[in-house]
Design an enzyme around this catalytic site. Structure first.
Site, PDB file in Angstrom:
ATOM      1  N   CYS A  70       0.841  -1.202   0.000  1.00 49.58           N
ATOM      2  CA  CYS A  70       0.000   0.000   0.000  1.00 49.58           C
ATOM      3  C   CYS A  70       0.878   1.255   0.000  1.00 49.58           C
ATOM      4  CB  CYS A  70      -0.908   0.002   1.223  1.00 49.58           C
ATOM      5  SG  CYS A  70      -1.844   1.546   1.424  1.00 49.58           S
ATOM      6  N   CYS A  73       0.570   3.530   3.384  1.00 52.28           N
ATOM      7  CA  CYS A  73       1.065   3.077   4.688  1.00 52.28           C
ATOM      8  C   CYS A  73       2.436   3.696   4.956  1.00 52.28           C
ATOM      9  CB  CYS A  73       1.183   1.552   4.703  1.00 52.28           C
ATOM     10  SG  CYS A  73      -0.401   0.691   4.860  1.00 52.28           S
ATOM     11  N   HIS A 135      -3.710   0.886   8.252  1.00 53.28           N
ATOM     12  CA  HIS A 135      -4.247   0.465   6.956  1.00 53.28           C
ATOM     13  C   HIS A 135      -5.652  -0.114   7.078  1.00 53.28           C
ATOM     14  CE1 HIS A 135      -4.071  -1.087   2.803  1.00 53.28           C
ATOM     15  NE2 HIS A 135      -4.678  -2.163   3.289  1.00 53.28           N
ATOM     16  N   ASN A 175     -13.727   9.304  -0.769  1.00 54.04           N
ATOM     17  CA  ASN A 175     -14.411   8.178  -1.400  1.00 54.04           C
ATOM     18  C   ASN A 175     -14.130   6.943  -0.559  1.00 54.04           C
ATOM     19  OD1 ASN A 175     -15.180   9.789  -3.603  1.00 54.04           O
ATOM     20  ND2 ASN A 175     -13.309   9.311  -4.710  1.00 54.04           N
ATOM     21  N   HIS A 186      -6.577   1.991   1.984  1.00 52.21           N
ATOM     22  CA  HIS A 186      -6.115   2.711   3.174  1.00 52.21           C
ATOM     23  C   HIS A 186      -7.035   3.922   3.419  1.00 52.21           C
ATOM     24  CE1 HIS A 186      -2.598   3.610   5.893  1.00 52.21           C
ATOM     25  NE2 HIS A 186      -3.302   4.737   5.972  1.00 52.21           N
ATOM     26  N   HIS A 188      -8.304   7.264   3.497  1.00 61.17           N
ATOM     27  CA  HIS A 188      -7.751   8.507   2.970  1.00 61.17           C
ATOM     28  C   HIS A 188      -8.822   9.284   2.227  1.00 61.17           C
ATOM     29  CE1 HIS A 188      -7.773   6.186  -0.762  1.00 61.17           C
ATOM     30  NE2 HIS A 188      -7.537   7.313  -1.424  1.00 61.17           N
ATOM     31  N   GLN A 190      -9.151  13.113  -0.437  1.00 60.69           N
ATOM     32  CA  GLN A 190      -8.431  13.937  -1.394  1.00 60.69           C
ATOM     33  C   GLN A 190      -8.871  15.389  -1.255  1.00 60.69           C
ATOM     34  OE1 GLN A 190      -7.916  12.128  -5.444  1.00 60.69           O
ATOM     35  NE2 GLN A 190      -9.354  10.592  -4.665  1.00 60.69           N
TER      36      GLN A 190
END
Length: 360
Positions: A70, A73, A135, A175, A186, A188, A190
């Site tokens: 990933c 991570c 993660h 998303n 993971h 996250h 944007q």
């Protein structure tokens, strides 16, 4: 928050947001990376007046890597990632495959030189926000203190991107879930710094302007007051925020989280408002995950005022919505929604709110 700015091997910025007392962020990115070559452009549709972004270089972006590779991570021995440190609280970095970039070259022109369809460089900024180094975690699994750190990071980045030349609107979003199209699991989100004000925001500004001219009050203020008085669609109520299903909800799950005070964007929130948001938002997400007894795929979208105009008309709010209409059924945006932008919901807003309130 402790804020540290570093650079990755290809020159992109990475910003760490840590609690006081966290170790200094000094790790170097040891990867051999070429410079980011973004080739974005925007074209204006002559039939709708809307800008469309073209970013063909994104076809090669990372797609569903195994967990041990990933890129979000922390870096491990022999496994360098986008984050050189061995651990972090919140990390934000420039996207390696940006839809908009500060490095895009080119001049404004038109398609085929005909003067009908304007073309301009896709100048802007796209960043990735890593909410946690875990993660296998989720935003709903964060503590209120961790959420507050993310809010402060959103505020920092909104302020910085808003001040950049060419950025007209800043859009933080998350998303979540493969049904939404997520390719990195993971936890996250944007942030997009658009080179134009988005079509949705333009429509909302026009309505807000007309409503205030007629009534002398902001339309979101009246909507919020009506929802709080009715209570029929309220899901969670805090001291400074109210979360409710909008009275004309389009999605099978949809919640708007609105501050009680008119502010244009996240940086304008007070300390108390940021704290209260953390509690209210976590409660909303936990109820969403309990709705079908499974992690809910969703989009969480911050609606902020434009960066450089009409800020007095904006009223910040976060909208969370999902394509999942039952535990194993999706709502598809088919003919009416995709072809004519006329939405048909399979549940009433009152039914959606009832189900969310009943969920623990």
């Amino acid at each position: 928050m402790k804020r540290t700015v570093r650079h990755l091997a290809d020159g992109r910025e990475i910003i760490y947001f840590d609690s006081p007392g966290a170790p200094d962020r000094t790790a170097e990115d040891t990867r051999d990376l070429p410079r980011v070559a973004a080739a974005s452009e925007i074209r204006r549709d002559p039939l709708t007046g809307e800008w469309v972004a073209m970013a063909a270089h994104r076809q090669t972006r990372t797609y569903k890597p195994p967990a041990d590779l990933c890129p979000l991570c922390p870096t491990k021995p022999g496994k360098p990632s986008e984050i050189p440190e061995p651990d972090y609280d919140v990390a934000v970095f420039e996207n390696r495959f940006p839809s908009f970039s500060r490095n895009v070259l080119g001049d404004s022109s038109t398609v085929d030189g005909a003067g009908l369809v304007p073309i301009a460089p896709g100048v802007g900024r796209c960043e990735v926000v890593c909410f946690t180094s875990d993660h296998d975690g989720s935003f709903a699994g964060l503590t209120a203190k961790q959420v507050r750190a993310v809010v402060d990071a959103w505020a920092d980045r909104t302020a910085e991107l808003s001040a950049m030349d060419g950025v007209e609107q800043v859009f933080p979003f998350e998303n979540r879930g493969e049904e939404i199209g997520v390719t990195l699991h993971h936890p996250h989100g944007q942030i997009y710094g658009y080179p134009f004000v988005t079509p949705k925001t333009e429509r909302m500004l026009a309505l807000a302007r007309a409503y205030e001219a007629e009534h002398g009050r902001p339309v979101m203020g009246d909507v919020l007051a009506a929802e709080r008085e009715s209570g029929a669609r309220v899901v969670v109520a805090g001291e400074h925020w109210t979360a409710f299903v909008p009275p004309a909800a389009r999605w099978p799950v949809q919640v708007q989280i609105v501050p009680h005070r008119q502010v244009p964007d996240i940086p304008a929130l007070t300390e108390a408002e940021r704290d209260d948001f953390s509690d209210v938002y976590l409660e909303v997400l936990r109820r969403c995950d309990g709705l079908y007894d499974r992690p809910l795929p969703y989009i969480a979208a911050w609606n902020q005022a434009p960066a450089k105009r009409d800020r007095e008309l904006g009223w910040l709010y976060l909208e969370v919505f999902s394509v999942l209409r039952s535990k194993d059924k999706l709502k598809y945006l088919a003919g009416s929604e995709s072809g004519m932008a006329v939405w048909i919901n399979d549940a009433t807003p009152e039914q959606i709110a009832d189900r969310l309130r009943a969920t623990r």
